[in-house]
Write a protein that holds these residues in place. Structure first.
Motif, PDB file in Angstrom:
ATOM      1  N   SER A   1       0.787  -1.230   0.000  1.00  0.00           N
ATOM      2  CA  SER A   1       0.000   0.000   0.000  1.00  0.00           C
ATOM      3  C   SER A   1       0.816   1.275   0.000  1.00  0.00           C
ATOM      4  O   SER A   1       0.265   2.349  -0.212  1.00  0.00           O
ATOM      5  CB  SER A   1      -0.936   0.005   1.208  1.00  0.00           C
TER       6      SER A   1
ATOM      7  N   HIS B   1       6.899   2.158   1.846  1.00  0.00           N
ATOM      8  CA  HIS B   1       7.589   1.224   2.732  1.00  0.00           C
ATOM      9  C   HIS B   1       7.372  -0.210   2.271  1.00  0.00           C
ATOM     10  O   HIS B   1       8.278  -1.042   2.330  1.00  0.00           O
ATOM     11  CB  HIS B   1       7.084   1.362   4.167  1.00  0.00           C
TER      12      HIS B   1
ATOM     13  N   SER C   1      -0.965   3.893   5.723  1.00  0.00           N
ATOM     14  CA  SER C   1      -1.749   2.819   5.119  1.00  0.00           C
ATOM     15  C   SER C   1      -1.374   1.426   5.588  1.00  0.00           C
ATOM     16  O   SER C   1      -2.095   0.478   5.297  1.00  0.00           O
ATOM     17  CB  SER C   1      -1.628   2.883   3.598  1.00  0.00           C
ATOM     18  N   CYS C   2      -0.257   1.270   6.272  1.00  0.00           N
ATOM     19  CA  CYS C   2       0.147  -0.096   6.621  1.00  0.00           C
ATOM     20  C   CYS C   2       1.007  -0.091   7.875  1.00  0.00           C
ATOM     21  O   CYS C   2       1.300   0.951   8.449  1.00  0.00           O
ATOM     22  CB  CYS C   2       0.932  -0.735   5.470  1.00  0.00           C
TER      23      CYS C   2
ATOM     24  N   HIS D   1       4.106  -0.584   8.213  1.00  0.00           N
ATOM     25  CA  HIS D   1       5.362   0.151   8.078  1.00  0.00           C
ATOM     26  C   HIS D   1       5.141   1.634   8.367  1.00  0.00           C
ATOM     27  O   HIS D   1       5.972   2.287   8.983  1.00  0.00           O
ATOM     28  CB  HIS D   1       5.923   0.009   6.665  1.00  0.00           C
ATOM     29  N   CYS D   2       4.017   2.164   7.876  1.00  0.00           N
ATOM     30  CA  CYS D   2       3.686   3.574   8.126  1.00  0.00           C
ATOM     31  C   CYS D   2       3.540   3.802   9.634  1.00  0.00           C
ATOM     32  O   CYS D   2       4.029   4.793  10.180  1.00  0.00           O
ATOM     33  CB  CYS D   2       2.385   3.953   7.432  1.00  0.00           C
TER      34      CYS D   2
ATOM     35  N   ALA E   1       6.888   3.953  11.211  1.00  0.00           N
ATOM     36  CA  ALA E   1       7.636   5.165  10.851  1.00  0.00           C
ATOM     37  C   ALA E   1       7.171   6.338  11.702  1.00  0.00           C
ATOM     38  O   ALA E   1       7.985   7.107  12.226  1.00  0.00           O
ATOM     39  CB  ALA E   1       7.457   5.466   9.359  1.00  0.00           C
TER      40      ALA E   1
ATOM     41  N   TYR F   1       3.910  12.333   5.908  1.00  0.00           N
ATOM     42  CA  TYR F   1       2.456  12.287   6.133  1.00  0.00           C
ATOM     43  C   TYR F   1       1.939  13.680   6.440  1.00  0.00           C
ATOM     44  O   TYR F   1       2.659  14.515   6.958  1.00  0.00           O
ATOM     45  CB  TYR F   1       2.130  11.313   7.278  1.00  0.00           C
TER      46      TYR F   1
END
Lengths: 68, 68
Positions: free
Chosen positions: A12, A15, B12-13, B15-16, B19, B65
């Protein structure tokens, strides 16, 4: 050298792209990877004598994504 | 100690989530961060004498973001 396009779901963001690309590029025999986030397609150039398509799929699945 | 809820778009995921949480937890004065991916809300506990809400927002924006 062979090329294959894998269909991967669940990627998505940037990353995700890095995670999938990084996992594939770590495999011996993989020479190039292009991830298309919008379509979920992953183009892989690889040396079939060194790595199998199943190994490519496993590397992606280990990152938490499904491969069709 | 104060609590603030920031509205962040584009996460969105997992990983986000990592972060954003990681960038906030690195700031002196931030003691706890909870990211709610489905709603885009980020709860932050912080010491206002050490870090400002503007600094919290900047840390998130530096990760790519938008903060409302």
């Amino acid at each position: 050298m062979e090329k294959v396009t894998l269909n991967v779901s669940g990627m998505s963001c940037g990353h995700c792209e890095k995670a999938v690309k990084g996992a594939l590029m770590e495999l011996a025999g993989v020479t190039n990877v292009v991830v298309h986030l919008s379509t979920g397609k992953v183009d892989v150039e690889f040396e079939p004598s060194k790595v199998s398509i199943d190994q490519l799929k496993e590397a992606i699945e280990e990152q938490g994504y499904d491969v069709a």
